[in-house]
Design a protein around this motif. Structure first.
Motif, PDB file in Angstrom:
ATOM      1  N   PHE A 175      44.987  43.514 -43.631  1.00 55.86           N
ATOM      2  CA  PHE A 175      45.282  42.389 -42.749  1.00 55.86           C
ATOM      3  C   PHE A 175      45.397  42.845 -41.295  1.00 55.86           C
ATOM      4  N   ALA A 176      46.102  43.964 -41.066  1.00 55.85           N
ATOM      5  CA  ALA A 176      46.266  44.481 -39.709  1.00 55.85           C
ATOM      6  C   ALA A 176      44.923  44.879 -39.116  1.00 55.85           C
ATOM      7  N   LEU A 177      44.076  45.480 -39.916  1.00 54.35           N
ATOM      8  CA  LEU A 177      42.748  45.870 -39.439  1.00 54.35           C
ATOM      9  C   LEU A 177      41.925  44.636 -39.096  1.00 54.35           C
ATOM     10  N   ALA A 178      41.979  43.612 -39.946  1.00 52.15           N
ATOM     11  CA  ALA A 178      41.242  42.382 -39.686  1.00 52.15           C
ATOM     12  C   ALA A 178      41.726  41.716 -38.404  1.00 52.15           C
ATOM     13  N   LEU A 179      43.038  41.722 -38.201  1.00 49.35           N
ATOM     14  CA  LEU A 179      43.592  41.125 -36.987  1.00 49.35           C
ATOM     15  C   LEU A 179      43.153  41.905 -35.745  1.00 49.35           C
TER      16      LEU A 179
ATOM     17  N   ALA B 230      50.776  35.790 -37.520  1.00 49.31           N
ATOM     18  CA  ALA B 230      49.425  36.279 -37.244  1.00 49.31           C
ATOM     19  C   ALA B 230      48.689  35.329 -36.301  1.00 49.31           C
ATOM     20  N   LYS B 231      48.841  34.019 -36.538  1.00 46.92           N
ATOM     21  CA  LYS B 231      48.200  33.022 -35.680  1.00 46.92           C
ATOM     22  C   LYS B 231      48.792  33.069 -34.275  1.00 46.92           C
ATOM     23  N   THR B 232      50.113  33.146 -34.204  1.00 52.76           N
ATOM     24  CA  THR B 232      50.790  33.198 -32.904  1.00 52.76           C
ATOM     25  C   THR B 232      50.349  34.412 -32.108  1.00 52.76           C
ATOM     26  N   SER B 233      50.337  35.562 -32.752  1.00 55.48           N
ATOM     27  CA  SER B 233      49.948  36.803 -32.085  1.00 55.48           C
ATOM     28  C   SER B 233      48.494  36.742 -31.623  1.00 55.48           C
ATOM     29  N   PHE B 234      47.623  36.295 -32.509  1.00 58.20           N
ATOM     30  CA  PHE B 234      46.199  36.194 -32.180  1.00 58.20           C
ATOM     31  C   PHE B 234      45.974  35.260 -30.996  1.00 58.20           C
ATOM     32  N   THR B 235      46.580  34.075 -31.078  1.00 62.22           N
ATOM     33  CA  THR B 235      46.379  33.067 -30.037  1.00 62.22           C
ATOM     34  C   THR B 235      46.926  33.534 -28.697  1.00 62.22           C
ATOM     35  N   LYS B 236      48.097  34.155 -28.717  1.00 56.53           N
ATOM     36  CA  LYS B 236      48.707  34.637 -27.481  1.00 56.53           C
ATOM     37  C   LYS B 236      47.815  35.669 -26.793  1.00 56.53           C
TER      38      LYS B 236
ATOM     39  N   ALA C 238      41.016  27.534 -22.789  1.00 59.75           N
ATOM     40  CA  ALA C 238      41.160  28.795 -23.516  1.00 59.75           C
ATOM     41  C   ALA C 238      42.072  28.607 -24.721  1.00 59.75           C
ATOM     42  N   GLN C 239      43.159  27.870 -24.553  1.00 62.94           N
ATOM     43  CA  GLN C 239      44.096  27.615 -25.651  1.00 62.94           C
ATOM     44  C   GLN C 239      43.387  26.880 -26.789  1.00 62.94           C
ATOM     45  N   ALA C 240      42.593  25.869 -26.442  1.00 67.35           N
ATOM     46  CA  ALA C 240      41.873  25.105 -27.456  1.00 67.35           C
ATOM     47  C   ALA C 240      40.861  25.984 -28.195  1.00 67.35           C
ATOM     48  N   THR C 241      40.152  26.806 -27.443  1.00 67.31           N
ATOM     49  CA  THR C 241      39.172  27.711 -28.046  1.00 67.31           C
ATOM     50  C   THR C 241      39.851  28.713 -28.970  1.00 67.31           C
ATOM     51  N   CYS C 242      40.940  29.291 -28.515  1.00 64.89           N
ATOM     52  CA  CYS C 242      41.662  30.282 -29.316  1.00 64.89           C
ATOM     53  C   CYS C 242      42.286  29.653 -30.559  1.00 64.89           C
ATOM     54  N   ASP C 243      42.817  28.437 -30.432  1.00 63.69           N
ATOM     55  CA  ASP C 243      43.365  27.726 -31.589  1.00 63.69           C
ATOM     56  C   ASP C 243      42.276  27.477 -32.628  1.00 63.69           C
TER      57      ASP C 243
END
Length: 80
Positions: free
Chosen positions: A4-8, A65-71, A48-53
């Motif tokens: 999971f960490a590698l995928a993220l 994971a979603k929060t970290s990725f999006t941020k 950017a927020q919409a694209t990242c979401d």
């Protein structure tokens, strides 16, 4: 968990390349200042927020994971 960490990590690397320029670099290239710059950066950050979401949903991320990725995705796009 390692998978999971590698995928993220890979997702974050590919997302950084998804934006040709950051919002800040684009504003500077357009010589924007004052209210025009503020307005442009606000719209750019929303986009950017919409694209990242959407990317997070596509990757089926949830919770931390979603929060970290999006941020990170938004930060890379905006150029902070």
């Amino acid at each position: 968990m390692k998978t999971f960490a590698l995928a993220l990590a890979l997702a974050c690397l590919t997302t950084a390349g998804a934006f040709a320029d950051t919002c800040a670099a684009t504003a500077a290239g357009k010589n924007l200042a004052g209210a025009a710059k503020t307005s442009f950066l606000g719209k750019c950050q929303k986009d950017a927020q919409a694209t990242c979401d959407a990317q997070a949903a596509e990757k089926k991320l949830a919770g931390a994971a979603k929060t970290s990725f999006t941020k990170k995705c938004v930060k890379d796009a905006v150029g902070e």
